[in-house]
Design an enzyme around this catalytic site. Structure first.
Site, PDB file in Angstrom:
ATOM      1  N   GLU B 256       0.844  -1.184   0.000  1.00  0.00           N
ATOM      2  CA  GLU B 256       0.000   0.000   0.000  1.00  0.00           C
ATOM      3  C   GLU B 256       0.881   1.235   0.000  1.00  0.00           C
ATOM      4  OE1 GLU B 256      -3.981  -0.771   2.138  1.00  0.00           O
ATOM      5  OE2 GLU B 256      -2.577  -2.174   3.001  1.00  0.00           O
ATOM      6  N   HIS B 291     -16.888  -3.536  -3.034  1.00  0.00           N
ATOM      7  CA  HIS B 291     -15.627  -3.899  -2.405  1.00  0.00           C
ATOM      8  C   HIS B 291     -15.870  -4.707  -1.121  1.00  0.00           C
ATOM      9  CE1 HIS B 291     -11.431  -3.801  -2.908  1.00  0.00           C
ATOM     10  NE2 HIS B 291     -11.153  -3.101  -1.827  1.00  0.00           N
ATOM     11  N   CYS B 298     -11.827 -12.854  -1.465  1.00  0.00           N
ATOM     12  CA  CYS B 298     -10.364 -12.912  -1.344  1.00  0.00           C
ATOM     13  C   CYS B 298      -9.916 -13.357   0.036  1.00  0.00           C
ATOM     14  CB  CYS B 298      -9.741 -11.568  -1.713  1.00  0.00           C
ATOM     15  SG  CYS B 298     -10.157 -10.220  -0.595  1.00  0.00           S
ATOM     16  N   GLU B 446      -6.282  -4.866   7.219  1.00  0.00           N
ATOM     17  CA  GLU B 446      -6.981  -4.540   5.977  1.00  0.00           C
ATOM     18  C   GLU B 446      -8.384  -5.144   5.968  1.00  0.00           C
ATOM     19  OE1 GLU B 446      -4.858  -5.067   2.120  1.00  0.00           O
ATOM     20  OE2 GLU B 446      -6.802  -5.868   1.497  1.00  0.00           O
TER      21      GLU B 446
END
Lengths: 481, 481, 481, 481
Positions: B256, B291, B298, B446
Site C-alpha cells: 500500500e 468492495h 479474497c 486490511e
C-alpha cells in the site's frame, strides 16, 4: 391446492390418539393450547392463496405440471432452493413461530433423491413407491410430517445395544403385505397438524442394523400410533380467562409431540427403505442438509419480528436515540442477515441429484445451521437487554383489567406519552413470548437442536471441508514439495 | 489479454515517482521488497491464461464482445457477481496475499453505473467518457487502481473545514482542457503495479463541496504524482541474506502506498464527476458495496491457506488427533465459510442497474464486510493457538543455515519423525507471516479497514435494513392496530 | 539489593554462548536487538530503588529478615500474592513489554513448597539445597530464569517414546558429585538477562521416567549450554539507521531463546528433584499456577499502555467523541480489568503450603490464564479498529526524515491541528509494535501459550472444579434422593 | 437473630395490600405462587442458624457488638466484603433462585456511609436517623427491601419533565412531622417478604429536583402502599394439580412486584435524604456498586446448580464422555468462575469510607456486573445445548402420572439404564426452569438489568478507568513529551 379453511376442515377428519396434560384430546383443532400451532401451519395454505406471494408460495409440479404448494415441491433448480428460503422467511415474519411444514418438504426431497439412488444400486422399487406417494401429496396438497429423531436412550450405545430394543424405531414383524414397526420419534414438530408422516432412520447404520434401516409413509392416525403433547414454557397462559396480552402471540404458535409407534402396520407400497443399511446415512445426511438450510429462512423471519418488537419497545420507552440502543439493533440485524446469507448461499450453490431434484451445498448448509445454533441466542439476549426489566416484572393481564388496579398499571407502566400502556405491554409480552415463552421453544432450543444439535454440524463441516486441499495450498505457498 | 510476462514488462515502462525507506526506487519491478506484491497482481494475468480457470478468470465484454479478463468486466448477471467472488477466493488461495486488482474492478463497476445515472439527471457526458476509458482498459487488459480514501486530517471536520484544504483531494485550477487537482489518497493498494488510477470522492458531499466532488482516471505515472511506500511488519526480511524461510511467503505479497497529487492535470475526457455533489455519495456507496462483497471472496481464499497451514502445523507436531485441535480447525473452517456465504449471498441477490451492469445487494454486502472485520481475527487467533509458541521463538534462517547451529536446530525443532525440521519451520513461518508479518497487514488490519471501517458498515446496515417493516410485522403479531 | 546499574554491569561478567542471526553475540548487553529486553528486566531493579514503589517492589525475606526485591520473595500471605500482581501490572505499564523476571519468581515459589513436601515424603534434602540457593539469590539479588518447557518433539509420544531421547531434558550420566543432563528448553524468556537458571520438569511423570524427573539450578553460563535467540516480528527495525519511530517502543522489549544443554554438569547441592517421578506433576502444577496468576498482572499493565495509546490515536485523529469509539475504549478497559479481577481473585483466595509460603487458588489461577488467552486478542483487535488503517500503511521513518519527503508526510499524515504528525506516527507505531511487532509476540502469542496453552488450563479447570459437588446441589434442588 | 420459623411467622403479621392475577392476596405466606420466594428469603435465616455456616452467615454488629445476621451487617473490612460474596454464592447454591435479601443489605451499607458524608457537608442528622433504624434492623433481624428503581416513564426526559410528575417518586406534601410521597418503584425484589422498605432516589439529580431527592425507610405495610405482583414465565405451574416435576424447582423461587406509593407518610426520623440533590448520585453509585458486587456471588451460586444439573443431564443421557460435552461443561465452569473472580476482586480491593464501613472497588464492581450481563446467557445457552431437545418437548407431569401413558413415557424418555426416567425428567425440568421458566427470570433478565442495565456499568467504567493516566503511560513509551 387446499384453501386454509379446507385444510382446517380436513384435520377434523383425522382420528388422532392424542394426549395432553393427562387427558385425551378429542378435538385438537379447537383446543386453545394447540390451535395456535394449527394457525401457523394453516398460514402455509393461506399465503399460497394470496396472489402477491404466488411466486414464492407455489411451484409447478415436475410430475404433473400442475400448480402446487411449494411445500410439496421437488426443487428443480437453485432458484427453487432460494425461493424455498425466502418463503420460509416470509412465513416466519407472518407467524413469529414455527409453521412446521418444512420438515415434510425437506424429508420428501431427501427421500426422493435417495430412493432413486438406492434403486439404482439395489434394484429395489422404492422410488416408484415414493413418487406415487408424492403425487398424491401434491395433488391433494397434504400436510406431511417428516419423522427422523428416535428417542435414542443411552447415547453411548448403538441401536442394537440398548437395554430396550425399541429405543430406536424398528421392524418387529414382517408379512407379505408389509411390516410392523415399534418405537418412538421424539420432538415431532407439527405432527398433530399433518395428514401423513414420513418416517426415516435417525443415524447412519451398519450391518446388523437391518431392522432399524426403515423408511416409510403412513397416515398420522394409523392404528397403533399414540401422541403425547410436549409442554412448553407458558403454555397454559392460553387457557387463562384473560388470554389476550400475556400470551404475547395470541394467534400463532408451534408444537412438538412424542410419537409412539406400537406395532404399527406399514404396507409394502409405502416403504422407501427396508434393510439397505448403507443408505440410511444418505437419507439422514440429505434430510439434515435440507433442514439445516431451512433454518436460514424461517428463523430469520422470526428474528425479523423479534427485532421489530425490540425496536418498538425502545420507541415506546423513549430511548430509541441512545447510541448504544441503535448499535444493538444494528447488531441484531447484522446477525439475523448473516443467517440469511448462509441460507441463500447454500441454496445458490446447490446442485442436481441423479434423480433430478436439487440438493443444497452440504458444507454451507451445515455452516448455516451452526450459526443458527448461536445467533438467535445473541439476538434474544440483545432483545432482553433493550426491552428492559419490565418484560419480566409486568403484572398479569387480569390485574390490568381489574377495575381497582387498571389506573395504577396504566399510569405506572406508561412509557412515552404518545403510546398507550396496553400497547407497550403487548410488545413486552411478545418479546417475553419469543425469548422465554412458548415461541422461545422454537426460537432458541429448537434453533439449537432442530435439524441436529451443533456437534452434528461440526462433524459434517469436518467431513465436507476438504482439508487436504487446504494443506496443499499451504504447502505450495510455503514451498514444501 | 496480456500474458503475465507482458504485464510485467509493461510495468517496466512506467515512470513512477516512488519512494521507499528514504530512497527513490528506480526499478520497482525488480525490487525485492516490492516484487512479491507484483507477483500477486501478476497472478491475475497468469491464471487467466490457464484453461482450467477460464470460466472464472475471463468474461465476454458487453462492449466489444471480446474475451476479457474478468477484472475488467462489467458484471452482466448475478452469475457474474458470484463468479467474481469465486475468482477472488481462487486468487486468495494461490497467493495467500492481497492481489490488489479488485479495487479497480470494483471502482469501474461503480463508476460505470453511477455515471449513467448522473448523465441522466444532469445532462453530462461522463458515462461516454467512462465507457471510452473502460474500452481501452478491456482491450489492453490494463491494471487499474481505484483510489477513494482521502487522508482526511481531523475526522471531526468536513473537507472544507480542515486546517489544510488539501487533506481531501480537490480541484485547485480549472482550464478549458481540464482540471488540476491536489491532495492525497491513502492506503492505495496495488498502485505501484497499476497502469491507471481511477480516482473517486471519499464521502457523500453537499453544496459547497463542489471542488471535492471529482472523479477521473489518469496514468499512474502522471506528472505531479509522488508515491511513498507504506512499510509493513517484517518487510525487510525480504532483504536479508537468507530470505527463504523467514519471509513465510517468499513469492507473494501486497503493498500500500500514499499517493500524493501535487497540481496534477486531468483532461476533460477523463473526468467522470465534476461538482455534482449529490452523486458523490452514490459512487462511494456502490464502490464500497462492491468492495465489501470482494472481501467475502479474497479473504476466504487467504483463510483457506491459513487453515491449511495450521492443519499442517498440528500434523507436524503430532497433535492432530486431539479433540480440541480438531474442533478448533472446524471452527476456523466454519468462520471462513460463513464469510464465503456472505460473499455468495450478496452476489446471488444482486440486481441490474439502469446502466445494465449488476450491483450486489447492498445490505448483505455490508453484512459480509462486517463479518470480515471479525472472523479473520478469530481465525488468526485459533491459528496461533494451534501453531504453538515456536511460531514466535524460532531461530532465524541464518542460524539454521549456520554450520555450528544447524544440527542443534534440526534436532530440537523436530516434530513428528517423518517431517523435516525445515518443513516445519516453513509452515510456522507462514503462519507467522499471515498473523503477524507482511501478510497479516492484508489479512487483519486490511480486513478491518479496507472497503471501510466497521462502523461504516453498521451505518449502512442501519440504513438498508427496513426497520419500519420489521416494526409493522411485530405490531401485527402483537395485535397493535 | 542491586541497583539497576549494578545489575547491568553484573551481566557483562557472564560468559554466555549466545547466537543470533547466524552470529555469536559476544556482548549481549550492548546489542541493539537484545538491549531493550535487558532494559525491561532492569526495570525490576530500577523501580525497586524508587521509594514510591517500595511497598510493591520489595519485601522482607522470611529467611534473613532483610529487605529484598519482591521478585526473589517467598510469598508469606495472600496480601503478598496480591502485591505480586500489582507489581506486575506496574511493570507492564512502565515497559509495555515482558520484563521476564516473573518466571524465576514463580519457579522459586513452586520449588520451595514442593521440595518441602518431597523431603517429607521421601526423606531427601532438596528443600535444604533449595533454601541455600534461594538465600544466595535473595542476598545477591540475582536474576533467575525458570526453565520448564521442553521442546517435546512429537506431542503424541511420551518422553521415553520419542525417536530422539533428548527431546525432553534428562540425566545422561550420574557421578558421586552430581549429574550430567542433555536436552533443550524452548521459549526461555529472559534467559540472556539472568544469572541463574532453575530447571524443572515439563510434565507429570510416571515410573520409567526417572531420568526425566530432574530439577536443579545452575549459572546461565555453565559449560555446555548454548543459546539461540528467537527472532521476533520486526526485530531488525532496531538495527536500522532511523530506529526511533518505527520501532514503536524504543527502550523496552522482551526476548525468548532456545536453551540447549549438551552434557551439562549439575552438582549435588543444586539438585531439587532427582527421580522422584510422582512429584514432577506437583512442581509443574504449582509453577503453572503461579505463572497463570502472573498473567493477570503483567498483561493487564501492558494492556493499559495499549488502551492509552489507542485513546491517544483517536484523540489525534479527531474522532474521540464518536459514540462507537468511546464504547470500544470502554470495552477494552472492561476486558483488561476482567483479567485483573482474575489475577487479584486467585491471589486473594490463596492458601498456605506446608512449607509456609502461599499458593494461589489453583482453579481461579487457571481461569485467569484462560481469559488471558482470549481478551488480549480482543483488545488488540479493538486497538486496530480504532487506530485505523494508517497503522499499517505509514511510510518509514527514513522517508519521514528525508528532506524531499518530509513536508509531504508531515502534511498528509496530520490529524488534528494541535498534534504534530510525528507524535501521531509515534503512537501509531506503538500500536503496531504491540499488535503486530516485537511487543505483539509478548502480548498475543505469549498470552496464548506462556504458562501453558489454553487446553492445559481447561484440563486443570476440569480437575479443580468439583463437579460432583455441583451435581449434588442440583440433585437437592430437583429433589432427587 | 430470628429463626426461619420466627421469620415466617413474623410475615403473617404484615398487612400488605398485595394483588396478583387480578385478586387481592390475603395470605401471601401460604400462597403457592409466592411461597417459593418466601422459602428462598427464609433460607437467609435458616442457614444463619446452622453452625457450619456461622462464619459466613453471621457477623458482629459494630454498633452493639452482638452477633447478627450478615445481611444486616455494615462491612467492617475487605474480609467482610469477601465473606458477603461467599455467603451469596452459598445461598445461590442452596436455592437456585434469588433469595432477595441482598438488596436491603446493599442499600443499608450505601445509605450508612452516604448519610455520614451528607451530614458532614450539610449539617443534617440523617446518619443518626439511619443508625437508629439500622440498630433496630440488626436487633430484630428484620428483612429490609431496598427500593431504588423508579418506573421512569419516558427515558428521554428528566423527572421533572415527565408528562406525569409521579413517574419518579417524590415528596408531594411536607408537614412538621414528616413528608408525604407519591410514585412507584418497579421490579422490587423480595418486597412481599420484607418488614421494611428502604427507599432511595433512582438517579443523580440537580437543582430543581429537590422533591425527588428523597430517601427513607418505612414498614412495608404502611398505609397508601399497593403492591402488584409481577408475573413470571411458567408461574402458574405451581398451581397445577401435579406440581412436583414440571415446576423444576419446587421449593425455591423469587418474585418482583410493582410498589405504588400513594400519598404515603414518612416520619422525620425515618428520613435519610431530603432535598440535598447533589448527594442523590452518591447513594445511587454506592448502592449500585454494592449490588453489582452481589451479582458476582449469587449468580455464581445459581450457576453452580445449573452446571451441576447440566452435568447430570449428560450423565443420564449417556454422553458425558464425548469430548465436546466435557469441553462445554468446562466452558460453563470457566465463565461462572470468571464472574466469581470479579466478585472477589472488587471486594478484596475495597476501601474504608469516612463512616467506617467498607466500600467495594467501584471500577471492578462495575466490571463484575458487566460480565454478569453476558456470561449467564452463555452458560444458559450451553446448558440448553447439552440438555438436548427433550427439555422443551417433555410431556407434562400429568401425562407421566396418567395410568395409560406412564409406561410409554417411562420407556421412551429413559436415558442410561441405571437412572429412572422420573429423575431424568426432574433434571431436565430444572434446566428448563433455570433457562426459560420462573428461575430464568432471575438468572437471565435480572442478570441483565438488576443493579442497573449494561449501559449503566459502561458509563461507570468509563468514569472510573482513569484514561488520562493510561494515555500518559503510552506517551512515555512512545517518547512523546
Amino acid at each position: 391446492m387446499m384453501t386454509k379453511d379446507q385444510y382446517i376442515e380436513s384435520l377434523r377428519k383425522l382420528n388422532l390418539n392424542l394426549w395432553m396434560f393427562g387427558k385425551k384430546i378429542e378435538n385438537p383443532v379447537d383446543d386453545p393450547v394447540i390451535r395456535p400451532s394449527l394457525n401457523s401451519f394453516a398460514a402455509t395454505y393461506e399465503l399460497a392463496e394470496d396472489p402477491q406471494y404466488e411466486d414464492l408460495m407455489t411451484a409447478t409440479s415436475h410430475i404433473t405440471g400442475k400448480k402446487i404448494n411449494r411445500f410439496t415441491h421437488m426443487h428443480q433448480s437453485t432458484d427453487d432452493l432460494i425461493k424455498k428460503v425466502k418463503m420460509q422467511r416470509l412465513l416466519g415474519q407472518k407467524t413469529a413461530a414455527c409453521f412446521q411444514r418444512c420438515v415434510g418438504m425437506d424429508a420428501m426431497n431427501a427421500v426422493f433423491s435417495s430412493t432413486y439412488e438406492i434403486d439404482e444400486a439395489c434394484g429395489t422399487k422404492y422410488h416408484e413407491n415414493f413418487v406415487k406417494f408424492l403425487t398424491r401429496v401434491q395433488d391433494e396438497d397434504l400436510a406431511v410430517d417428516g419423522a427422523m429423531t428416535d428417542v435414542k436412550g443411552d447415547r453411548g450405545l448403538a441401536p442394537s445395544k440398548q437395554a430396550d430394543p425399541d429405543l430406536f424405531l424398528h421392524v418387529v414383524e414382517r408379512t407379505p403385505e408389509g411390516v410392523y414397526v415399534t418405537g418412538a420419534k421424539a420432538h415431532q414438530t407439527g405432527f398433530v397438524n399433518s395428514h401423513e408422516v414420513l418416517v426415516m432412520p435417525t443415524i447412519a447404520m451398519r450391518e446388523g442394523d437391518e431392522d432399524y434401516a426403515i423408511s416409510f409413509a403412513i397416515p398420522t392416525d394409523s392404528e397403533g400410533i399414540t401422541l403425547i403433547y410436549g409442554r412448553q414454557s407458558c403454555d397454559t397462559r392460553k387457557l387463562e380467562e384473560y388470554n389476550d396480552i400475556d400470551v404475547g402471540n395470541k394467534v400463532y404458535g408451534g408444537h412438538e409431540v412424542l410419537v409412539i409407534f406400537d406395532h404399527v402396520f406399514v404396507p409394502n407400497d409405502r416403504i422407501f427403505l427396508n434393510g439397505e443399511v448403507k443408505f440410511a446415512g444418505m437419507i439422514v445426511e440429505r434430510f439434515a442438509g435440507y433442514h439445516r438450510q431451512s433454518y436460514g429462512g424461517c428463523k430469520v423471519g422470526v428474528g425479523d419480528v423479534l427485532i421489530g418488537a425490540t425496536a418498538l419497545s425502545v420507541d415506546m420507552a423513549g430511548c430509541a436515540k441512545a447510541s448504544h440502543v441503535k448499535d444493538k439493533l444494528i447488531e441484531m440485524v447484522h446477525l439475523n442477515e448473516t443467517l440469511y446469507c448462509c441460507g441463500i448461499a447454500c441454496s445458490s450453490q446447490g446442485s442436481k441429484t441423479k434423480s433430478g431434484n436439487y440438493l443444497i451445498d452440504l458444507l454451507l448448509a451445515n455452516v448455516c445451521k451452526q450459526n443458527v445454533t448461536r445467533f438467535p441466542y445473541d439476538i434474544a439476549r440483545l432483545a432482553q437487554d433493550l426491552a428492559g426489566g419490565a418484560m419480566v416484572t409486568l403484572p398479569s393481564e387480569a390485574d390490568f383489567r381489574h377495575p381497582e388496579l387498571h389506573a395504577y398499571i396504566d399510569k405506572y407502566f406508561k412509557g412515552v406519552a404518545s403510546v398507550s400502556t396496553e400497547d407497550r405491554m403487548r410488545v413486552l409480552r411478545l418479546i417475553e413470548n419469543m425469548t422465554m415463552g412458548t415461541a422461545a421453544v422454537g426460537y432458541l432450543p429448537e434453533s439449537m437442536h432442530g435439524a441436529g444439535s451443533p456437534q452434528a454440524q461440526r462433524i459434517m463441516i469436518s467431513r465436507q471441508c476438504n482439508m487436504e486441499m487446504k494443506k496443499e495450498l499451504a504447502k505450495k505457498i510455503a514451498r514444501i514439495d
